[in-house]
Design a protein around this motif. Structure first.
Motif, PDB file in Angstrom:
ATOM      1  N   ALA A  86      22.504 -31.125  62.499  1.00  0.00           N
ATOM      2  CA  ALA A  86      22.810 -30.313  63.680  1.00  0.00           C
ATOM      3  C   ALA A  86      21.559 -30.055  64.499  1.00  0.00           C
ATOM      4  CB  ALA A  86      23.453 -28.995  63.251  1.00  0.00           C
ATOM      5  N   ASP A  90      20.555 -31.461  68.435  1.00  0.00           N
ATOM      6  CA  ASP A  90      20.061 -30.632  69.531  1.00  0.00           C
ATOM      7  C   ASP A  90      18.695 -31.100  70.014  1.00  0.00           C
ATOM      8  OD1 ASP A  90      22.331 -29.098  69.590  1.00  0.00           O
ATOM      9  OD2 ASP A  90      21.517 -27.485  68.330  1.00  0.00           O
ATOM     10  N   GLY A  94      21.743 -34.046  72.401  1.00  0.00           N
ATOM     11  CA  GLY A  94      23.198 -34.241  72.339  1.00  0.00           C
ATOM     12  C   GLY A  94      23.603 -35.610  72.847  1.00  0.00           C
ATOM     13  N   ARG A 204      27.830 -28.517  65.447  1.00  0.00           N
ATOM     14  CA  ARG A 204      27.061 -27.392  66.001  1.00  0.00           C
ATOM     15  C   ARG A 204      27.548 -26.051  65.456  1.00  0.00           C
ATOM     16  NH1 ARG A 204      27.107 -30.560  71.133  1.00  0.00           N
ATOM     17  NH2 ARG A 204      24.957 -31.307  71.434  1.00  0.00           N
TER      18      ARG A 204
END
Length: 266
Positions: A86, A90, A94, A204
């Motif tokens: 995750a 980021d 993305g 996320r």
């Protein structure tokens, strides 16, 4: 539909410190690190737009740099590979529709397992997360049972419903069969292959959830999704005659090296 493969790797494993840098010798006698073998497996998958190693350790970064991998540095506070994926997503900005978590402890993972996993998630738009499961033969099941008898935490098993959504994952061998199987017998036990494919919203959300009781008891990160009511699609894959095993304990090194050599894997 852009696809990203992330290989999360940390040095400070409680059961096996430095595991990503452990070397394994294949059929040619060449010693390759676990992280290198995971990278090679990821690079063999068709239809993937980007592959990165995500780590918090300079030693792993330097080893990955040496064989040409792209590395994303992540925080030491990531509690497991899903949280590290995750953060890597980021950090990369993305823009990926499917993110694959190829954990670096399964050097025998065939590239088609990953390809079938991606195809499975693409075919089920209602699913937010998917993971492969492999029906065990007697040889594999007996290996799992032997680990448990000898007090080792070995592979993970999975049970799922008629819709192929996961019901549970465990480091115990489930379901109980009470039978004895020969090496080549088909069994009703499914070995969970430690690879995941996520849609970005589910990935996320994951780090924002507090780990639940089952995740803490079993030490299995995927149980956080089940405890939060997020269905996980189990995609059955076919080994096509190849053996599959994960590197969970130091004792697994010789077992995996024998498998690599038996299969003619360099």
């Amino acid at each position: 539909m852009p696809v990203l493969i992330v290989i999360p790797a940390r040095y400070a494993s409680s059961r096996y410190p430095g595991k990503p840098l452990v070397t394994l010798r294949g059929s040619t006698g060449e010693a390759k690190s676990l992280i290198r073998r995971s990278w090679d497996a990821a690079m063999a998958v068709d239809g993937v737009d980007r592959v990165v190693v995500a780590t918090d350790d300079d030693r792993i970064r330097d080893a990955a740099d040496a064989f040409g991998a792209e590395v994303v540095m992540t925080a030491t506070t990531c509690r497991n590979g899903t949280e590290r994926c995750a953060e890597a997503l980021d950090n990369l900005g993305g823009h990926y529709d499917i993110i694959v978590n190829l954990q670096g402890d399964a050097p025998l993972t065939p590239h088609w397992f990953i390809a079938d996993l991606i195809t499975g998630l693409q075919a089920h738009p209602q699913s937010a997360v998917a993971t492969p499961v492999l029906r065990t033969d007697g040889r594999a099941l007996n290996g799992l049972l032997q680990d448990r008898r000898e007090g080792r935490v070995g592979g993970t098993t999975a049970v799922f419903g008629a819709d192929h959504n996961a019901l549970y994952f465990s480091k115990e061998v489930i379901p109980f069969t009470g039978k004895t199987y020969s090496d080549h017998d088909e069994t009703p036990v499914f070995h969970h292959v430690g690879v995941y494919a996520y849609r970005p919203d589910a990935l996320r959300a994951y780090p924002t959830w507090t780990p639940g009781a089952l995740e803490n008891l079993e030490g299995l990160e995927q149980l956080r999704f089940l405890e939060r009511g997020t269905p996980m699609l189990c995609v059955e894959v076919d080994a096509n005659g190849r053996q599959f095993w994960e590197l969970n304990n130091p004792e697994d090194v010789s077992r995996i090296e024998t498998m690599l050599q038996d299969m003619g894997h360099p």
